[in-house]
Motif scaffolding. Sequence first.
Motif, mmCIF file in Angstrom:
data_model
loop_
_atom_site.group_PDB
_atom_site.id
_atom_site.type_symbol
_atom_site.label_atom_id
_atom_site.label_comp_id
_atom_site.label_asym_id
_atom_site.label_seq_id
_atom_site.Cartn_x
_atom_site.Cartn_y
_atom_site.Cartn_z
ATOM 1 N N LYS A 127 0.868 -1.178 0.000
ATOM 2 C CA LYS A 127 0.000 0.000 0.000
ATOM 3 C C LYS A 127 0.907 1.231 0.000
ATOM 4 O O LYS A 127 1.739 1.393 0.903
ATOM 5 C CB LYS A 127 -0.913 0.009 1.218
ATOM 6 N N ILE A 128 0.770 2.058 -1.021
ATOM 7 C CA ILE A 128 1.678 3.188 -1.215
ATOM 8 C C ILE A 128 0.911 4.472 -0.931
ATOM 9 O O ILE A 128 0.102 4.937 -1.747
ATOM 10 C CB ILE A 128 2.235 3.183 -2.661
ATOM 11 N N LEU A 129 1.128 5.028 0.240
ATOM 12 C CA LEU A 129 0.428 6.237 0.680
ATOM 13 C C LEU A 129 1.367 7.428 0.605
ATOM 14 O O LEU A 129 2.479 7.390 1.136
ATOM 15 C CB LEU A 129 -0.073 6.054 2.116
ATOM 16 N N PHE A 130 0.912 8.500 -0.035
ATOM 17 C CA PHE A 130 1.746 9.689 -0.211
ATOM 18 C C PHE A 130 1.372 10.826 0.730
ATOM 19 O O PHE A 130 2.210 11.659 1.066
ATOM 20 C CB PHE A 130 1.657 10.191 -1.658
ATOM 21 N N GLY A 145 0.986 13.286 3.485
ATOM 22 C CA GLY A 145 1.721 13.523 4.725
ATOM 23 C C GLY A 145 3.087 12.882 4.765
ATOM 24 O O GLY A 145 3.729 12.839 5.819
ATOM 25 N N LYS A 146 3.555 12.365 3.621
ATOM 26 C CA LYS A 146 4.865 11.706 3.588
ATOM 27 C C LYS A 146 5.769 12.410 2.578
ATOM 28 O O LYS A 146 5.317 13.139 1.699
ATOM 29 C CB LYS A 146 4.722 10.228 3.199
ATOM 30 N N ASN A 147 7.051 12.173 2.728
ATOM 31 C CA ASN A 147 8.036 12.665 1.773
ATOM 32 C C ASN A 147 7.890 11.862 0.479
ATOM 33 O O ASN A 147 8.228 10.672 0.436
ATOM 34 C CB ASN A 147 9.445 12.504 2.359
ATOM 35 N N ARG A 148 7.380 12.492 -0.557
ATOM 36 C CA ARG A 148 7.074 11.771 -1.791
ATOM 37 C C ARG A 148 8.315 11.131 -2.396
ATOM 38 O O ARG A 148 8.275 10.006 -2.904
ATOM 39 C CB ARG A 148 6.399 12.710 -2.801
ATOM 40 N N GLU A 149 9.441 11.858 -2.363
ATOM 41 C CA GLU A 149 10.667 11.298 -2.946
ATOM 42 C C GLU A 149 11.120 10.056 -2.193
ATOM 43 O O GLU A 149 11.603 9.096 -2.787
ATOM 44 C CB GLU A 149 11.769 12.356 -2.950
ATOM 45 N N GLU A 150 10.944 10.072 -0.885
ATOM 46 C CA GLU A 150 11.309 8.892 -0.094
ATOM 47 C C GLU A 150 10.415 7.711 -0.446
ATOM 48 O O GLU A 150 10.894 6.571 -0.570
ATOM 49 C CB GLU A 150 11.209 9.201 1.400
ATOM 50 N N VAL A 151 9.124 7.964 -0.620
ATOM 51 C CA VAL A 151 8.184 6.900 -0.985
ATOM 52 C C VAL A 151 8.578 6.280 -2.322
ATOM 53 O O VAL A 151 8.673 5.057 -2.456
ATOM 54 C CB VAL A 151 6.744 7.435 -1.044
ATOM 55 N N TRP A 152 8.836 7.130 -3.319
ATOM 56 C CA TRP A 152 9.226 6.609 -4.631
ATOM 57 C C TRP A 152 10.555 5.856 -4.548
ATOM 58 O O TRP A 152 10.738 4.817 -5.213
ATOM 59 C CB TRP A 152 9.335 7.738 -5.652
ATOM 60 N N SER A 153 11.474 6.346 -3.745
ATOM 61 C CA SER A 153 12.784 5.705 -3.611
ATOM 62 C C SER A 153 12.663 4.309 -3.013
ATOM 63 O O SER A 153 13.302 3.361 -3.489
ATOM 64 C CB SER A 153 13.696 6.574 -2.736
ATOM 65 N N VAL A 154 11.836 4.157 -1.982
ATOM 66 C CA VAL A 154 11.649 2.833 -1.376
ATOM 67 C C VAL A 154 10.912 1.906 -2.337
ATOM 68 O O VAL A 154 11.252 0.731 -2.473
ATOM 69 C CB VAL A 154 10.885 2.951 -0.042
ATOM 70 N N THR A 175 -2.515 -0.529 -8.854
ATOM 71 C CA THR A 175 -3.877 -0.042 -9.023
ATOM 72 C C THR A 175 -4.062 1.300 -8.337
ATOM 73 O O THR A 175 -3.434 1.599 -7.319
ATOM 74 C CB THR A 175 -4.911 -1.039 -8.478
ATOM 75 N N GLU A 176 -4.938 2.101 -8.932
ATOM 76 C CA GLU A 176 -5.277 3.427 -8.408
ATOM 77 C C GLU A 176 -6.792 3.567 -8.438
ATOM 78 O O GLU A 176 -7.425 3.267 -9.453
ATOM 79 C CB GLU A 176 -4.636 4.509 -9.277
ATOM 80 N N GLU A 233 -2.794 7.658 -3.193
ATOM 81 C CA GLU A 233 -2.595 6.251 -2.830
ATOM 82 C C GLU A 233 -2.512 5.371 -4.068
ATOM 83 O O GLU A 233 -3.249 5.566 -5.042
ATOM 84 C CB GLU A 233 -3.743 5.751 -1.936
ATOM 85 N N LEU A 234 -1.622 4.406 -4.021
ATOM 86 C CA LEU A 234 -1.523 3.339 -5.007
ATOM 87 C C LEU A 234 -1.420 2.019 -4.244
ATOM 88 O O LEU A 234 -1.043 1.996 -3.069
ATOM 89 C CB LEU A 234 -0.292 3.505 -5.901
#
Length: 397
Positions: free
Chosen positions: A271-274, A276-285, A299-300, A324-325
């Motif tokens: 579950k990919i939640l953006f 309130g989070k650092n978007r670059e960190e989310v994409w990096s992980v 899915t979106e 969210e994705l």
Amino acid sequence: MFIKNKYHLSYCTNIHPGQDWKSTFSSIKEHVPGIKKSVSPDSPFGLGLRLSNKASEELALGNHMTEFMNWLQEEDVYIFTMNGFPYGNFHNERVKDDVHTPDWTTKERLIYTQRLFEQLAVLLPKGINGGISTSPISYKHWFASEMEKDTAFKIGAENMTQIAKQLFELEQRTGTYLHLDIEPEPDGFLENTEEVLSFYSDYLVPIAQQELSRTLDKNAYQLEELVKRYITICYDICHFSLAYEHPCETFAKFKEAGIQVGKIQVSAALKILFKGKNREEVWSVLEKFNEPVYLHQVTEKIGKRVKTYNDLPIVLAAKKEVDELRAHYHVPIFLERFGALDSTQDQILDTLDYLKMDSLTEHLEIETYTWDVLPEGLKENLSHSIVREIEWLKAHI
């Protein structure tokens, strides 16, 4: 193992390499005794068996079946469910959409599944039912037109009707109840509740009524009941979470339509939640989960519609502004988060809550098959990881 007089609970051996019978049996002998000793030392341990077509063919040769059954008895292990979805090799080479090959429009898929049922009927202990999960007919992106898809649905329904007839005749002859468990997943012909309902009402039931009426002395209602008894659903929790569908809603619709759940595969998606989070960190992980073996559809949810992207690289290249994705990547069920990413573990917990009211099925099978391709920080000893998943699930039932 049998939990609280209600569930046969185990894991699927598609976790282990098994291109042929020799490698399959070797992997089982290497891992299963230690796992059983940890989670079920004093009682029989159930196992979800995965056989490739080649392994299944070879199991039927010589005294392989007798040797396997003797080993099962010696180790106090029993087979109650099988995974008949991947036909070929499932490890250490590109799988991607080939996981659907051959699909249900082919005789190869039909013959493979018929053979698996013959083998499960021999392996299954008396007094319990057995199921085999399978592909949701085919893969959507292989078909250029709605006419081609319609033809594929019809052929798939005809072939599954032959399975229903096989299983009806087997139960009449032996008293053993077996069922084919269709497993919806993203980009499969069936990937959500509505598509399952449509397949039964528009294809499977009418085609089965027409085909079976030629050889069975039953009316239309009886034939509908027959096909729904033997052709059931494998509810993979990861897959339905990708459709953004709550288990209570899905199970209610299945029950209203008379569609049974033959097996629940306990699995979690990313579950990919953006928000309130650092978007670059989310994409990096998320980038660390990009690997070349399996399909990882993303899915979106857009309004009431769910958009499916074919594979993770497409999403990583675009990096859209979304809240969210969800990604079709089976992650360990005992972990709620992976750094900046979350899992759909909550969907597992919601499913288990529902089972307290309505057990639906006796078969619970953990299916985290991605241990070989997980990012380094998540890789642990395989047997230890399997034990950890089983113990987590036991604790939450």
